[in-house]
Motif scaffolding. Structure first.
Motif, short mmCIF file in Angstrom:
data_model
loop_
_atom_site.label_atom_id
_atom_site.label_comp_id
_atom_site.label_asym_id
_atom_site.label_seq_id
_atom_site.Cartn_x
_atom_site.Cartn_y
_atom_site.Cartn_z
N PRO A 145 0.51 -1.54 -0.10
CA PRO A 145 0.01 -0.60 -0.39
C PRO A 145 0.93 0.90 -0.18
O PRO A 145 2.35 1.12 0.38
CB PRO A 145 -1.39 -0.32 1.70
N ARG A 146 0.25 2.44 -0.37
CA ARG A 146 1.02 3.60 -0.85
C ARG A 146 1.43 4.10 0.48
O ARG A 146 3.30 5.07 0.62
CB ARG A 146 0.34 4.77 -1.00
N GLY A 147 1.35 3.64 1.57
CA GLY A 147 1.80 4.19 3.48
C GLY A 147 2.76 3.06 4.04
O GLY A 147 3.46 3.37 5.08
N PHE A 148 2.61 1.97 3.05
CA PHE A 148 3.62 0.66 3.41
C PHE A 148 4.52 1.05 2.04
O PHE A 148 4.76 -0.66 2.14
CB PHE A 148 3.23 -0.23 3.84
N TYR A 149 5.70 1.42 1.79
CA TYR A 149 6.82 0.98 0.38
C TYR A 149 6.32 1.00 -0.18
O TYR A 149 7.07 0.45 -1.32
CB TYR A 149 8.11 -0.03 2.03
N GLY A 150 4.58 1.50 -0.69
CA GLY A 150 4.46 1.36 -1.37
C GLY A 150 4.22 2.09 -2.84
O GLY A 150 3.23 2.12 -3.68
N THR A 151 4.59 3.66 -2.37
CA THR A 151 4.73 4.89 -3.27
C THR A 151 5.93 5.09 -3.53
O THR A 151 7.16 4.73 -3.38
CB THR A 151 4.95 6.09 -1.89
N ILE A 152 5.60 4.77 -5.17
CA ILE A 152 6.87 5.27 -6.22
C ILE A 152 7.14 6.35 -6.69
O ILE A 152 6.02 6.84 -7.01
CB ILE A 152 6.91 4.11 -7.39
N ASP A 153 7.59 6.83 -7.20
CA ASP A 153 8.44 8.27 -7.79
C ASP A 153 7.20 8.71 -8.67
O ASP A 153 6.52 9.68 -9.04
CB ASP A 153 9.40 8.50 -7.77
N VAL A 154 6.65 7.43 -9.39
CA VAL A 154 6.00 8.07 -10.46
C VAL A 154 4.28 8.22 -9.77
O VAL A 154 3.25 8.35 -10.59
CB VAL A 154 5.77 6.76 -11.99
N HIS A 155 3.98 7.50 -8.51
CA HIS A 155 2.54 7.66 -8.10
C HIS A 155 2.70 9.16 -7.89
O HIS A 155 1.53 9.66 -8.52
CB HIS A 155 2.78 7.00 -7.40
N LEU A 156 3.66 10.05 -7.92
CA LEU A 156 3.85 11.17 -6.98
C LEU A 156 3.86 12.18 -8.33
O LEU A 156 2.95 13.62 -8.28
CB LEU A 156 4.91 12.29 -6.23
N ASP A 157 3.92 12.05 -9.29
CA ASP A 157 4.57 12.14 -10.77
C ASP A 157 3.03 13.06 -11.22
O ASP A 157 2.13 13.60 -11.43
CB ASP A 157 5.27 12.04 -12.06
N CYS A 158 1.83 11.75 -10.80
CA CYS A 158 0.68 11.74 -11.48
C CYS A 158 -0.20 11.98 -10.65
O CYS A 158 -1.37 12.84 -11.36
CB CYS A 158 0.33 9.56 -11.36
N GLU A 159 0.31 11.77 -10.05
CA GLU A 159 -0.45 12.94 -8.59
C GLU A 159 -0.31 14.44 -8.98
O GLU A 159 -1.05 15.29 -9.19
CB GLU A 159 -0.96 12.94 -6.93
N GLN A 160 0.58 14.42 -9.31
CA GLN A 160 1.13 16.21 -9.76
C GLN A 160 0.24 17.17 -11.19
O GLN A 160 -0.44 17.84 -10.74
CB GLN A 160 2.60 16.71 -9.51
N LYS A 161 0.72 15.83 -11.82
CA LYS A 161 0.51 16.07 -13.51
C LYS A 161 -1.50 16.21 -13.21
O LYS A 161 -1.58 17.36 -13.73
CB LYS A 161 0.16 14.93 -14.27
N ILE A 162 -2.21 15.37 -12.10
CA ILE A 162 -3.93 15.07 -12.02
C ILE A 162 -4.33 16.90 -11.72
O ILE A 162 -5.12 17.30 -12.41
CB ILE A 162 -4.30 14.29 -11.75
N ALA A 163 -3.63 16.80 -10.99
CA ALA A 163 -4.03 18.59 -10.00
C ALA A 163 -3.71 19.86 -10.71
O ALA A 163 -4.89 20.55 -10.72
CB ALA A 163 -2.57 18.34 -8.74
#
Length: 479
Positions: A145-163
């Motif tokens: 899961p995102r809160g347990f070592y499942g966050t990858i840089d591409v996830h953050l990039d995607c969130e920023q892109k959509i916002a």
């Protein structure tokens, strides 16, 4: 035994009564003692005695092994699931290729109007290349899961892109499109809160409403007068409205009808009665507005007036997963309180990469929206005179929805007729369309019908072929 005791007691009382059935026999401390008084005293004593006795219980005798085996053989457990009847069985057509405008079904090429590939990005070379690069770099899954070592840089990039694309402060990704809305609603709406929702919302929204345990009030489908009446009624009945969280839940484009919500009017009512808005844009993101930014762009409403926006990315973006966007506070709350985000493995990195590439494509090729709208208008006009069917969707909706002009009498016979139309169009004309089947869990009361998903990659001949097929088959089957 108890009956015998009662009989003896009655006989004794009768004898005593007759014995004392004479004038007063004695005076005790100045009180005359009558025969009836003695009888009544004895009755009281007997009643108290009976009430305080332990009830008789036969001696316990353990069951023999044979008796236990017989009881076990006779026991029939309740079934875990209801019995499946022949009417409940359904084998949908199976795609043997990518879900593009043309697909392979049962070894035969068909024109595909059953897949929500609105921008025609299934099989797009740039998106495919982005997925291949992500697979080579990150592998397939995130394994956490995102809160347990499942966050990858591409996830953050995607969130920023959509916002950035939508013009909101922040956004949050979910790993499964349909779970987005029914995770977001319970994250903000709790027991005691009030939700006013459209009666035509699809099952995922219904599930979110149920999981929230809030008080849910439904208004008539896309009817703003009904919405205002419900808001006024809820406000009038609330003893302390300032202490209760209140929400309006709607879809931008309704999956069950193809109608578009009048967001400008909804925002006006929201501000008048002091509600918050939760808007699902699964079928409008990448479709509506001059730049595909959704319903707010289409209606000219500032996006900050919408409190919470959700969308699945499996339609216009041709990937998977979903997102929620809004203020930083709205997004941060979900990172600890939304079950679909906290407890699910995060979105596979290659799907997040595909979403970024799809948004890039939309920004670089705004003409795709013009092509999509041209296709919608063409099919809408061609289907305006189908025998026995009537258009129920909005002229700008990529979900072209046809319902029966006149019901056959029951929901079952209606769906059987619609299934026959879809089946014959597929088998005889190689046109794949979908009927709006609903499970027993789906409480939507809107009419069922035929649903055609229009894509920007459909050619004019594809649209004309589908329209001609429906006209021919409907004329044969609808009397």
């Amino acid at each position: 035994m108890a009956l015998a005791m009662v009989n003896v007691t009655a006989s004794v009382l009768n004898w005593v009564s007759s014995y004392f059935d004479a004038p007063t026999r004695a005076v005790v401390f100045g009180v005359p003692i009558d025969g009836h008084l003695v009888v009544e005293a004895l009755l009281v004593v007997v009643i108290l005695f009976q009430l305080t006795r332990k009830s008789y219980k036969p001696p316990k005798k353990p069951l023999t092994e044979k008796e236990i085996d017989e009881l076990c053989d006779d026991w029939v457990p309740e079934p875990l699931t209801p019995q499946i009847t022949e009417d409940m069985t359904y084998e949908p057509p199976t795609l043997e290729s990518a879900a593009g405008p043309h697909a392979i079904v049962n070894g035969k090429e068909v024109v595909n109007f059953a897949s929500a590939n609105y921008l025609g990005l299934v099989g797009n070379e740039k998106i495919t290349d982005s997925c291949v690069g992500a697979l080579e770099k990150y592998g397939v899954g995130s394994c956490g899961p995102r809160g347990f070592y499942g966050t990858i840089d591409v996830h953050l990039d995607c969130e920023q892109k959509i916002a950035k694309f939508l013009g909101t402060p922040d956004s949050i990704l979910y790993s499964y499109g349909i779970s987005t809305i029914f995770s977001v609603i319970p994250a903000f709406c709790k027991k005691g809160d009030i939700i006013v929702a459209d009666e035509g919302v699809h099952w995922a929204v219904q599930n979110g409403l149920y999981l929230s345990r809030s008080t849910v009030v439904y208004f008539k489908h896309n009817d703003m007068k009904s919405l205002e009446n419900k808001l006024e009624e809820v406000t009038r009945r609330s003893k302390h409205p300032e202490k209760v969280r209140r929400y309006i839940v709607v879809e931008a484009i309704y999956q069950n009808s193809g109608q578009i919500a009048p967001l400008d009017e909804i925002v006006r009512l929201k501000e008048k009665y002091r509600f918050r808005i939760i808007l699902d844009e699964s079928h409008s993101f990448g479709v509506l507005g001059n730049s595909g930014r959704g319903l707010a762009d289409h209606c000219g409403v500032p996006i900050e007036k919408i409190d919470i926006i959700t969308a699945g990315m499996g339609n216009a973006l041709a990937t998977d997963g979903g997102f929620c966007t809004g203020s930083v506070r709205v997004v941060d709350h979900q990172r600890l309180s939304s079950s679909g985000y906290v407890f699910s493995a995060s979105l596979p990195p290659y799907l997040a990469s595909a979403a970024i590439a799809a948004v890039d494509y939309l920004e670089e090729n705004p003409s795709v929206l013009s092509k999509l709208r041209t296709n919608i208008a063409t099919l809408f006009n061609e289907l305006s005179d189908v025998p026995g069917l009537v258009l129920a969707s909005h002229i700008l909706s990529p979900i072209v929805f046809l319902k029966l002009k006149k019901s056959t009498g029951t929901g079952k016979t209606d769906i059987d007729l619609l299934d026959s139309i879809a089946k014959q169009a597929l088998e005889e004309d190689s046109v794949l369309i979908a009927t709006t089947k609903r499970s027993s869990l789906d409480k939507c009361k809107l009419p069922i019908g035929l649903r055609l998903f229009v894509s920007a990659s459909h050619s004019e001949s594809d649209l004309l072929k589908a329209a001609a097929s429906l006209k021919r088959v409907a004329a044969l089957l609808i009397s």
